[in-house]
Design an enzyme around this catalytic site. Structure first.
Site, PDB file in Angstrom:
ATOM      1  N   THR A  51       0.875  -1.176   0.000  1.00 16.21           N
ATOM      2  CA  THR A  51       0.000   0.000   0.000  1.00 16.21           C
ATOM      3  C   THR A  51       0.909   1.222   0.000  1.00 16.21           C
ATOM      4  OG1 THR A  51      -1.641  -1.178   1.307  1.00 16.21           O
ATOM      5  CG2 THR A  51      -1.834   1.217   1.223  1.00 16.21           C
ATOM      6  N   LYS A  97      -7.813   1.489  -3.067  1.00 10.03           N
ATOM      7  CA  LYS A  97      -7.452   1.034  -1.722  1.00 10.03           C
ATOM      8  C   LYS A  97      -7.602   2.168  -0.693  1.00 10.03           C
ATOM      9  CE  LYS A  97      -5.131  -1.129   1.607  1.00 10.03           C
ATOM     10  NZ  LYS A  97      -5.525  -2.333   2.285  1.00 10.03           N
ATOM     11  N   LYS A 139      -1.557   5.234   8.600  1.00 12.77           N
ATOM     12  CA  LYS A 139      -0.768   5.309   7.353  1.00 12.77           C
ATOM     13  C   LYS A 139      -1.706   5.472   6.151  1.00 12.77           C
ATOM     14  CE  LYS A 139       1.661   2.378   4.107  1.00 12.77           C
ATOM     15  NZ  LYS A 139       2.119   1.053   3.715  1.00 12.77           N
TER      16      LYS A 139
HETATM   17  P1  NAD Z   1       6.087  -5.879   7.139  1.00 15.27           P
HETATM   18  O1  NAD Z   1       6.815  -4.710   7.725  1.00 15.27           O
HETATM   19  O2  NAD Z   1       5.805  -7.078   7.971  1.00 15.27           O
HETATM   20  O3  NAD Z   1       6.869  -6.373   5.817  1.00 15.27           O
HETATM   21  C1  NAD Z   1       7.611  -5.550   4.955  1.00 15.27           C
HETATM   22  C2  NAD Z   1       8.911  -6.279   4.660  1.00 15.27           C
HETATM   23  O4  NAD Z   1       9.654  -5.516   3.706  1.00 15.27           O
HETATM   24  C3  NAD Z   1       9.814  -6.444   5.895  1.00 15.27           C
HETATM   25  O5  NAD Z   1      10.075  -7.811   6.121  1.00 15.27           O
HETATM   26  C4  NAD Z   1      11.073  -5.653   5.544  1.00 15.27           C
HETATM   27  O6  NAD Z   1      12.271  -6.221   6.064  1.00 15.27           O
HETATM   28  C5  NAD Z   1      11.036  -5.697   4.029  1.00 15.27           C
HETATM   29  N1  NAD Z   1      11.840  -4.655   3.398  1.00 15.27           N
HETATM   30  C6  NAD Z   1      11.959  -3.346   3.761  1.00 15.27           C
HETATM   31  N2  NAD Z   1      12.805  -2.715   2.942  1.00 15.27           N
HETATM   32  C7  NAD Z   1      13.229  -3.622   2.044  1.00 15.27           C
HETATM   33  C8  NAD Z   1      14.130  -3.572   0.944  1.00 15.27           C
HETATM   34  N3  NAD Z   1      14.751  -2.446   0.597  1.00 15.27           N
HETATM   35  N4  NAD Z   1      14.353  -4.712   0.227  1.00 15.27           N
HETATM   36  C9  NAD Z   1      13.728  -5.878   0.584  1.00 15.27           C
HETATM   37  N5  NAD Z   1      12.864  -5.982   1.605  1.00 15.27           N
HETATM   38  C10 NAD Z   1      12.620  -4.870   2.323  1.00 15.27           C
HETATM   39  O7  NAD Z   1       4.725  -5.258   6.549  1.00 15.27           O
HETATM   40  P2  NAD Z   1       3.422  -6.074   6.086  1.00 15.27           P
HETATM   41  O8  NAD Z   1       2.445  -6.106   7.188  1.00 15.27           O
HETATM   42  O9  NAD Z   1       3.858  -7.337   5.403  1.00 15.27           O
HETATM   43  O10 NAD Z   1       2.838  -5.050   5.004  1.00 15.27           O
HETATM   44  C11 NAD Z   1       3.402  -4.913   3.712  1.00 15.27           C
HETATM   45  C12 NAD Z   1       2.539  -3.942   2.901  1.00 15.27           C
HETATM   46  O11 NAD Z   1       1.198  -4.439   2.847  1.00 15.27           O
HETATM   47  C13 NAD Z   1       2.438  -2.529   3.512  1.00 15.27           C
HETATM   48  O12 NAD Z   1       2.463  -1.609   2.463  1.00 15.27           O
HETATM   49  C14 NAD Z   1       1.087  -2.545   4.226  1.00 15.27           C
HETATM   50  O13 NAD Z   1       0.516  -1.256   4.311  1.00 15.27           O
HETATM   51  C15 NAD Z   1       0.286  -3.452   3.313  1.00 15.27           C
HETATM   52  N6  NAD Z   1      -0.846  -4.138   3.977  1.00 15.27           N
HETATM   53  C16 NAD Z   1      -0.692  -4.735   5.201  1.00 15.27           C
HETATM   54  C17 NAD Z   1      -1.777  -5.368   5.789  1.00 15.27           C
HETATM   55  C18 NAD Z   1      -1.635  -6.024   7.152  1.00 15.27           C
HETATM   56  O14 NAD Z   1      -2.673  -6.369   7.747  1.00 15.27           O
HETATM   57  N7  NAD Z   1      -0.418  -6.251   7.640  1.00 15.27           N
HETATM   58  C19 NAD Z   1      -3.022  -5.409   5.137  1.00 15.27           C
HETATM   59  C20 NAD Z   1      -3.147  -4.839   3.873  1.00 15.27           C
HETATM   60  C21 NAD Z   1      -2.040  -4.200   3.295  1.00 15.27           C
END
Ligand code: NAD
Length: 290
Positions: A87, A162, A237
């Site tokens: 997102t 979204k 966010k």
């Molecule tokens: P998260 O923080 O658990 O995962 C993100 C991952 O990206 C981390 O493991 C981090 O180490 C990795 N990362 C960061 N920088 C990086 C780079 N330069 N290269 C490679 N990897 C890198 O977050 P999440 O909960 O998995 O969410 C991911 C996305 O999905 C976000 O944009 C969030 O808004 C969206 N989202 C989350 C949910 C939820 O319920 N968690 C629901 C819908 C959407």
């Protein structure tokens, strides 16, 4: 299909594992060194994307997405699809798509709804922006990771859908919580409140499927001490992204603005950080008018 998956966090790891389980060859990379079941690990993002027909990113925000895209686009094979499921702001999604297109790739922005449960259960909903041809290539992957994919139009439109959806969600959750708090003070039982509203014109997903009152309605984070679920920080966010987009598009969104300010106060000045976004109800319970 040969797939690269960058960002194996709470959402990315189970999504990548589902693709591997379905028989695709998935190579993953995450800066934190996390892994996913059935997914082979690469030493860097450029190494992961080599030879992949589809590269999926699931990253925290738009700045990180822009950085990763700049790093991997030169290493992707021509005609491959860059599929971002994070997102992020609409501008970052459109900038990355433009960069990918200039490099002879196809780009889709495909943020998801459904949370961590949807990611592991393969029941996410994808909101997708980008060219038809790329959507057709990615469709079988959406079918594995999710239950529905809506093609919303050109690049950036997935992110637009979204943030509009989540702006509604933030506003209805606050409205539901403040109404419960008022009902409490008027002497109405929570059960009666739920029974009436969930079958009357005040109903919404916030009331009917994710009731913020514990012990009432279907099981939700309220029944688990408001452990997220969908964290208030993540709602903040998404609300901020909605207001950034509204500012850029000159759209009047007073309720979205009020919801953003309320979640900002809750997360930054009060005890909302790390709690579910429905913990707005105990917040209102403690408060008085004025
Ligand atoms: P998260 O923080 O658990 O995962 C993100 C991952 O990206 C981390 O493991 C981090 O180490 C990795 N990362 C960061 N920088 C990086 C780079 N330069 N290269 C490679 N990897 C890198 O977050 P999440 O909960 O998995 O969410 C991911 C996305 O999905 C976000 O944009 C969030 O808004 C969206 N989202 C989350 C949910 C939820 O319920 N968690 C629901 C819908 C959407």
């Amino acid at each position: 299909m040969q797939i690269a998956f960058i960002g194996l966090g709470n959402m990315g790891a189970p999504m990548a594992a589902n693709l591997a389980k379905a028989g695709h060859a998935v190579t993953g990379f995450d800066v934190a060194g996390t892994a996913a079941e059935g997914v082979s690990s690469a030493a860097s993002a450029p190494e992961a994307v080599k030879g992949a027909q589809v590269v999926i990113t699931m990253l925290p925000n738009g700045d990180i997405l822009r950085g990763v895209a700049a790093e991997i686009i030169p290493h992707m094979q021509k005609g491959a699809v860059l599929l971002d499921c994070s997102t992020v702001d609409v501008d970052s999604a459109r900038a990355v798509a433009e960069q990918a297109t200039e490099a002879g790739l196809m780009a889709l922005d495909a943020p998801v709804s459904g949370g961590i449960g949807g990611a592991s259960g393969g029941t996410l909903t994808f909101m997708v922006g980008g060219p038809d041809e790329a959507f057709t290539i990615a469709k079988p992957l959406f079918d594995i990771m999710g239950q529905k994919a809506v093609h919303c139009g050109a690049s950036g439109n997935g992110q637009a859908a979204k943030i509009c959806n989540n702006m509604i969600l933030g506003v209805t959750m606050i409205a539901t919580c403040e109404a419960f708090s008022l009902a409490d003070k008027l002497g109405l039982s929570r059960e009666a409140m739920f029974d009436v509203v969930s079958t009357s014109s005040g109903y919404s997903w916030s009331m009917n499927a994710y009731c913020p009152a514990p012990g009432v309605g279907p099981t939700s984070p309220a029944d688990n001490g408001y452990k997220p679920g969908f964290a208030a920080d993540l709602m903040l966010k998404d609300l901020r992204l909605s207001q950034q987009a509204a500012e850029a598009a000159d759209a009047d969104t007073p309720m979205g603005q009020a919801a953003t300010e309320l979640y900002r106060t809750f997360v930054e000045d009060e005890d909302g950080k790390g709690r579910d976004f429905s913990a707005m109800l105990p917040r209102f319970e403690k408060r008085h008018r004025g």
